[in-house]
Design a protein around this motif. Structure first.
Motif, PDB file in Angstrom:
ATOM      1  N   ASN A  80     -10.991   3.066  13.798  1.00  0.00           N
ATOM      2  CA  ASN A  80     -10.338   1.837  13.834  1.00  0.00           C
ATOM      3  C   ASN A  80      -8.716   2.602  13.309  1.00  0.00           C
ATOM      4  N   ASP A  81      -8.570   3.164  12.740  1.00  0.00           N
ATOM      5  CA  ASP A  81      -6.998   3.917  12.235  1.00  0.00           C
ATOM      6  C   ASP A  81      -6.452   4.399  13.368  1.00  0.00           C
ATOM      7  N   ASP A  82      -7.368   5.551  14.289  1.00  0.00           N
ATOM      8  CA  ASP A  82      -6.596   5.596  15.426  1.00  0.00           C
ATOM      9  C   ASP A  82      -6.312   4.678  16.391  1.00  0.00           C
ATOM     10  N   ALA A  83      -7.208   3.670  16.528  1.00  0.00           N
ATOM     11  CA  ALA A  83      -6.889   2.749  17.485  1.00  0.00           C
ATOM     12  C   ALA A  83      -5.805   1.934  17.193  1.00  0.00           C
ATOM     13  N   LEU A  84      -5.286   1.825  15.980  1.00  0.00           N
ATOM     14  CA  LEU A  84      -4.240   0.774  15.445  1.00  0.00           C
ATOM     15  C   LEU A  84      -3.132   1.617  15.088  1.00  0.00           C
ATOM     16  N   ALA A  85      -3.129   3.020  15.268  1.00  0.00           N
ATOM     17  CA  ALA A  85      -2.148   4.133  14.873  1.00  0.00           C
ATOM     18  C   ALA A  85      -0.830   3.707  15.505  1.00  0.00           C
ATOM     19  N   ASN A  86      -0.759   3.294  16.720  1.00  0.00           N
ATOM     20  CA  ASN A  86       0.594   3.089  17.464  1.00  0.00           C
ATOM     21  C   ASN A  86       0.979   1.424  17.271  1.00  0.00           C
ATOM     22  N   ALA A  87       0.234   0.584  16.567  1.00  0.00           N
ATOM     23  CA  ALA A  87       0.480  -0.814  16.601  1.00  0.00           C
ATOM     24  C   ALA A  87       1.661  -1.088  16.004  1.00  0.00           C
TER      25      ALA A  87
ATOM     26  N   GLY B 322       4.950  -5.143  23.527  1.00  0.00           N
ATOM     27  CA  GLY B 322       5.173  -4.915  22.120  1.00  0.00           C
ATOM     28  C   GLY B 322       3.775  -5.453  21.164  1.00  0.00           C
ATOM     29  N   VAL B 323       2.805  -5.658  21.718  1.00  0.00           N
ATOM     30  CA  VAL B 323       1.442  -6.211  21.063  1.00  0.00           C
ATOM     31  C   VAL B 323       0.919  -4.956  20.347  1.00  0.00           C
ATOM     32  N   HIS B 324       0.332  -3.874  21.119  1.00  0.00           N
ATOM     33  CA  HIS B 324      -0.483  -2.965  20.596  1.00  0.00           C
ATOM     34  C   HIS B 324       0.307  -1.762  20.608  1.00  0.00           C
ATOM     35  N   TYR B 325       1.421  -1.446  21.278  1.00  0.00           N
ATOM     36  CA  TYR B 325       2.086  -0.154  20.904  1.00  0.00           C
ATOM     37  C   TYR B 325       3.459  -0.327  21.158  1.00  0.00           C
TER      38      TYR B 325
ATOM     39  N   ASN C  36     -11.984  -3.836  16.272  1.00  0.00           N
ATOM     40  CA  ASN C  36     -11.424  -2.713  16.774  1.00  0.00           C
ATOM     41  C   ASN C  36     -12.047  -1.343  16.559  1.00  0.00           C
ATOM     42  N   THR C  37     -13.371  -1.373  16.428  1.00  0.00           N
ATOM     43  CA  THR C  37     -14.094   0.042  16.446  1.00  0.00           C
ATOM     44  C   THR C  37     -14.940   0.347  17.746  1.00  0.00           C
ATOM     45  N   GLN C  38     -14.873  -0.507  18.467  1.00  0.00           N
ATOM     46  CA  GLN C  38     -15.617  -0.107  19.791  1.00  0.00           C
ATOM     47  C   GLN C  38     -14.426  -0.125  20.692  1.00  0.00           C
ATOM     48  N   VAL C  39     -13.548   0.838  20.644  1.00  0.00           N
ATOM     49  CA  VAL C  39     -12.472   0.898  21.565  1.00  0.00           C
ATOM     50  C   VAL C  39     -12.062   2.280  21.816  1.00  0.00           C
ATOM     51  N   CYS C  40     -11.320   2.448  22.922  1.00  0.00           N
ATOM     52  CA  CYS C  40     -11.065   3.842  23.216  1.00  0.00           C
ATOM     53  C   CYS C  40      -9.531   3.666  24.154  1.00  0.00           C
ATOM     54  N   PRO C  41      -8.997   4.592  24.420  1.00  0.00           N
ATOM     55  CA  PRO C  41      -7.692   4.269  25.013  1.00  0.00           C
ATOM     56  C   PRO C  41      -7.785   3.615  26.402  1.00  0.00           C
ATOM     57  N   VAL C  42      -8.986   3.802  27.040  1.00  0.00           N
ATOM     58  CA  VAL C  42      -8.906   2.939  28.284  1.00  0.00           C
ATOM     59  C   VAL C  42      -9.152   1.504  28.095  1.00  0.00           C
TER      60      VAL C  42
END
Lengths: 103, 484, 481
Positions: A80-87, B322-325, C36-42
């Motif tokens: 979750n941290d990495d997923a939101l790192a750029n948010a 601007g939502v996710h990054y 947001n735990t079942q997510v990847c860059p794709v």
């Protein structure tokens, strides 16, 4: 390059396309882009000369490309941290955004 | 400044003779870059600590891979995990991808020392490197001039001896055109030869990553490293990659070189034309045969490209909201407003222009007249090449109709700017491999590039002919004043 | 509807396919994880990523297409549907525009009276699901969870051929049953794995042209679909009767208020700018795949219904109960074969077994009942080895311990007592202790005997053969007269 002058792009068209693109242009930008788009489209007008009757469109340049699959196998997800790192904004594990106002 | 990076081999010798660690070498490279780049601005930004950390990792490994410690620049639209990757745009402010592009994994696997931040036109939209949010890059041969684009930073850094090699991306000539203008070798592989995974998309059906080097041998080596199938890219082709370096030092006697009449048009500078004619003679001297060929749909390539490219780009760039990054406007009160403000603030004029053009071409009522029509003309262009390759093994053309122009000279006339890619665009539309090699200087002392194109997946022929030409003419040895 | 109007309804059903991973990346496809735990860059739509199609999702979609009697297309491609919403991280959805998986299917829908009508299926296409947006009611913010983004979604569009809200309901029941039979989705509306939007228009009886259609969204159950359509039917009818016109629009169903409410329209019509996704290649369904897929389709409800009627001679309503779920139907067939009594097997499953399923809130699989064991219990009950009451007790014990029913009968000494000598004591005791009932019986109240038999059963802890106990009671009471 010859300018056939056939395309008329109205201010409304530029505004419509800007709205679809989630851009907003001020008067002078609208006017400038309008003129530039007209010029580019006039140039592009030459495509009409080409007889494409019976020609298939190219989406993929290499015709052999087809049926590319992946197996239904798990690969690691991000934390979750990495997923939101750029948010730009986040809260409690979510991306945070301003309210959606239905328009 | 001493030219310690005139080739990858020179760089290897320099590293070996010095007997220093990669980390120490990284320090030397960084110092060198600081010195040279203050006038060139090939780097949009630098992250010295990240470079040093990568060097430390290489030092910590017992392996000795082929590119160990060789400094390689990465265009700022190719993802390196944790490195600032912004596509030359304000809208990607602060974006650090959590993953590596496939090519980055491959280069790291060979222990190349990667440098992020090579400047570029915003989202690769441009032929001059002037549309970067970080300001223009300058041509090492004449800093009042553009280096070409969009991979201007990657190319200028190699031309100015800041790095041994670099990666660029080529959608309509973005590797070859600046390579031509800066006197280095730039290679666009066949579509599908190099994985696009991790390349921030401009036009997905046209984009390819390729190497920029000082000479053809280095180009072959880099190409060997970055080519190959990647299951994460559906358009990556699963065919064996030849050992490109084996094609070096080949004889080109009897090689049929096609000369398309359509590429020697009005608008091509006299000096450019002259250099190309001299080059044709040189090839003949090497035993190559020239064949007159015709590519009748060439004149439609730019139109076709300026529909397909912006259409795909308008969709690819819609994710920057601007939502996710990336950049988010502080001004907005509701979501819709946030989208609009963030995009308005984040994109430069050329990006907006292409988004508008592409959106228009795809919009209801115009799709058939523009996008579909362009896709059909694209088929015609590709058919022309298929026909031509029945008569010849490769095609020779100028890379660009002109040598480097002055900064600001064309920035207010988008159409003139677009036309500077007129000779490079067809290879992208047809998915062909193509290379630009230096073929001498014009009257102003600016480099001229010669382009070779080949049939899909025939990169070997390009390496052969380009290397033979380079050996014969020695133009790759020309260097800008900064390295003399 | 008893008016001069004909109702025309079309349904768009979205079914989440139950693959292990998402449709274009390897993240887990499952409901209910932390945000947001079942997510990847794709699936986050980060710059530079590329989609690769999940083979299983493709195969599942093709299976459904075959089961809906669709023509599966030779060349299938994916397109981008461009629109902005924060739950759609790329701001385009990978979907299918003009070359979807399949066209031209049909579904035989039967109403409660068993009348069957064929409803056309226009098309079925595969696409990626969006994420979820949670609105903060107390502050001007919304929150985005992208776990669901990229879940494989099959959209099944019906022809506008459904004639009533009731028929729409049955269409959905039939469709869900088929999809569940295929094992490609759990079709759980609460968790959103089956979603439905409805289109409805009215036209004058016999008119050829379709009326102006209204789209209804926010339908959270089949009942909501029916109720909202009923409401909308009435609303449009009233409006037309008053000489008004129907506006083409989207209306949201408000479940608690039982009304549809107009969703304020956005700027003009949507312009999705569909174009072929250059990141995905075309797909050609090979003959081999078609053969495999077809072979993999189980007997579907319609065929099963016919066969059950022929093979088991059961009532229509019983068959509906048994075939509602494929697993139940399979279970039934095993039990019926092993017990050698189709009717008894049906009664047991409909009664006791489903009662236990309800009590535990589970399905037949979750109950963990071995069909062999149930068959043994039924056999013992039918033969009279144990009483019906004991049989129920054995089933309960078996569900708790999993022990062999025969062993349970022995351990609990539940074998029915059919021996007069052994029962004599209990019968005598009951006659002595229930003078009033005995007298009632004597005075001709037959009911009293059942009570007395019940007392004997109680005395013997259910073991007595009730038939024998009754006979003995009659005899003994007669003797004491």
């Amino acid at each position: 390059m010859e300018n056939t002058g056939k395309n008329i792009i109205t201010k409304e068209t530029v505004e419509y396309v800007a709205r679809l693109s989630r851009l907003s242009l001020d008067e002078s930008e609208t006017d400038r882009f309008r003129g530039q788009l007209e010029g580019i489209l006039d140039y592009i007008e030459q495509l009409k000369e080409v007889d494409t009757e019976g020609t298939l469109p190219t989406t993929h340049v290499l015709p052999s490309m087809k049926n590319v699959f992946r197996e239904d196998k798990l690969t690691p997800s991000l934390s979750n941290d990495d997923a939101l790192a750029n948010a730009p904004s986040k809260k409690d594990g979510f991306f945070k955004v301003p309210r959606v106002i239905k328009d | 400044m001493k030219d310690i990076l005139s080739s990858i081999d020179d760089c290897r010798s320099w590293l070996a003779e010095g007997g220093m660690s990669v980390k120490d070498a990284a320090g030397e490279f960084l110092a060198r870059i600081s010195e040279i780049d203050k006038d060139i601005k090939a780097f949009a930004f630098e992250e010295p600590d990240m470079v040093k950390a990568r060097a430390g990792q290489i030092d910590g490994s017992p392996d000795n891979r082929r590119l160990r410690g060789v400094p390689v620049g990465i265009k700022n639209n190719i993802c390196i995990s944790g490195a600032l990757t912004t596509c030359g745009s304000h809208i990607l402010d602060g974006f650090r991808p959590p993953y590596n592009a496939h090519v980055v994994d491959l280069l790291l696997g060979e222990q190349a020392l990667l440098f992020e931040g090579m400047n570029m036109d915003e989202f690769a939209f441009g032929s001059s490197c002037e549309t970067s949010y970080y300001g223009p890059t300058r041509n090492p041969w004449d800093t009042a001039r553009i280096p070409g684009g969009s991979s201007g930073g990657s190319v200028a850094a190699v031309a100015a001896g800041e790095l041994a090699a670099s990666l660029g991306s080529d959608t309509g000539g973005s590797i070859r055109q600046p390579a031509s203008m800066c006197g280095v070798v730039g290679f666009k592989p066949t579509y599908g030869r190099v994985s696009r995974y991790g390349l921030m998309a401009f036009a997905s059906s046209l984009d390819q990553i390729g190497p920029i080097t000082r000479n053809v041998a280095d180009c072959a080596e880099m190409l060997e490293v970055i080519s190959g199938y990647d299951k994460r890219d559906s358009t990556s082709v699963n065919v064996e990659v030849p050992v490109y370096t084996d094609s070096l030092d080949s004889d080109i006697k009897g090689l049929r070189v096609g000369i398309p009449s359509e590429y020697f048009i009005e608008g091509i500078e006299g000096d450019v034309k002259k250099r190309v004619e001299v080059s044709i003679e040189a090839l003949k001297g090497l035993g190559a045969e020239t064949v007159e060929i015709s590519l009748p749909h060439t004149k439609y390539a730019v139109s076709c490209y300026y529909i397909i490219g912006p259409a795909e780009a308008s969709s690819n760039l819609s994710r920057y909201d601007g939502v996710h990054y990336g950049h988010r406007s502080e001004k907005a009160e509701d979501l819709r407003d946030m989208y609009i403000q963030s995009r308005n603030e984040g994109f430069g004029a050329e990006a907006k222009r292409r988004i508008l053009l592409g959106t228009y071409a795809l919009s209801s009522g115009y799709y058939d007249a523009y996008y579909l029509k362009a896709q059909k003309v694209r088929t015609k262009i590709a058919d022309d090449f298929r026909e031509a390759f029945k008569k010849c093994d490769c095609i020779l053309t100028p890379t660009s109709p002109t040598t480097a122009f002055k900064i600001g000279e064309r920035s207010e006339d988008p159409l003139q700017m677009y036309l500077s890619d007129i000779f490079t665009i067809p290879a992208n539309l047809a998915g062909l491999p193509a290379v630009s090699v230096p073929c001498g200087l014009d009257g102003k002392g600016l480099p001229v590039g010669l382009q070779f194109m080949a049939a899909p997946f025939d990169e070997e022929t390009l390496i052969k002919v380009a290397h033979a030409f380079e050996r014969e003419t020695g133009f790759s040895k020309e260097k800008p004043a900064v390295l003399k | 509807m008893s008016s001069k109007y004909e109702t025309v309804i079309g349904l768009e059903v979205h079914v989440q396919l139950d693959t292990e991973t998402k449709v274009f990346c390897g993240c887990r496809n499952a409901f209910g994880a932390e945000p947001n735990t079942q997510v990847c860059p794709v699936c986050l739509g980060q710059p530079g990523v590329l989609p690769v199609l999940n083979k299983k999702a493709f195969e599942f979609a093709i299976k459904v297409a075959f089961a809906l009697n669709c023509q599966v297309q030779k060349i299938i491609k994916f397109d981008r549907k461009n629109y902005y919403y924060p739950d759609l991280p790329k701001n385009y959805q990978i979907s299918q525009y003009d070359m979807p998986i399949a066209y031209n299917g049909k579904l035989n829908v039967s109403d409660e009276a068993g009348k069957v009508r064929e409803i056309g299926v226009t098309r079925a296409h595969l696409e990626e699901d969006a994420g979820k947006l949670i609105h903060d009611l107390s502050a001007p913010f919304s929150y985005v969870d992208l776990n669901r983004t990229g879940t494989p979604l099959l959209e099944i569009v019906s022809e506008p051929e459904i004639q009533s809200p009731e028929e729409a309901y049955h269409y959905l029941v039939t469709l869900k049953q088929i999809v569940k039979y295929l094992g490609v989705s759990d079709c759980n509306m609460e968790e959103g794995s089956l979603r439905c939007d409805a289109n409805i228009s009215l036209r004058e009886e016999g008119a050829k042209e379709l009326g102006v259609k209204v789209e209804i969204k926010n339908l959270n159950s089949f009942k909501a679909v029916r109720d909202s359509l009923l409401h909308e039917e009435e609303r449009q009818e009233d409006l037309l009767d008053e000489g008004g016109t129907i506006k083409q629009e989207t209306r949201l169903w408000n479940d608690s208020k039982n009304v549809t409410v107009s969703m304020r329209t956005k700027e003009g019509a949507q312009d999705y700018r569909y174009f072929p996704d250059p990141d995905l290649v075309p797909f050609e369904v090979e003959q081999e795949t078609i053969r495999e897929m077809k072979a993999d389709i189980p007997e579907l409800p319609e065929a099963k219904r016919k066969r059950f009627t022929k093979e088991y001679a059961l009532d229509e309503s019983d068959i509906e109960v048994l075939i509602a779920e494929k697993d139940t139907a399979d279970f039934y067939e095993q039990v019926a074969a092993k017990a050698g009594d189709a009717k008894a097997a049906c009664n047991w499953i409909k009664g006791e077994v489903m009662m236990h399923m309800n009590d535990r809130g589970t399905d037949i699989k979750g109950l963990g009942l071995d069909p062999e064991n149930l068959a043994r219990i039924i056999k013992m009950a039918v033969k009279g080895t144990i009483s019906g009451l004991s049989a129920k007790e054995v089933l309960k014990a078996n569900l708790e311990t999993g022990e062999d029913p025969v062993k349970i009968v022995k351990e609990k000494s539940l074998e029915q007592v059919s021996d007069e000598g052994t029962l004599d004591e209990a019968v005598t005791k009951v006659i002595e202790g229930n003078e009033r009932s005995v007298n009632d019986f004597k005075s001709g109240k037959e009911n009293a005997l059942s009570f007395l038999v019940g007392q004997v059963m109680k005395e013997t802890r259910g073991k007595a053969n009730p038939k024998l106990a009754g006979e003995m009671l009659r005899k003994k009471i007669a003797e004491t007269r």
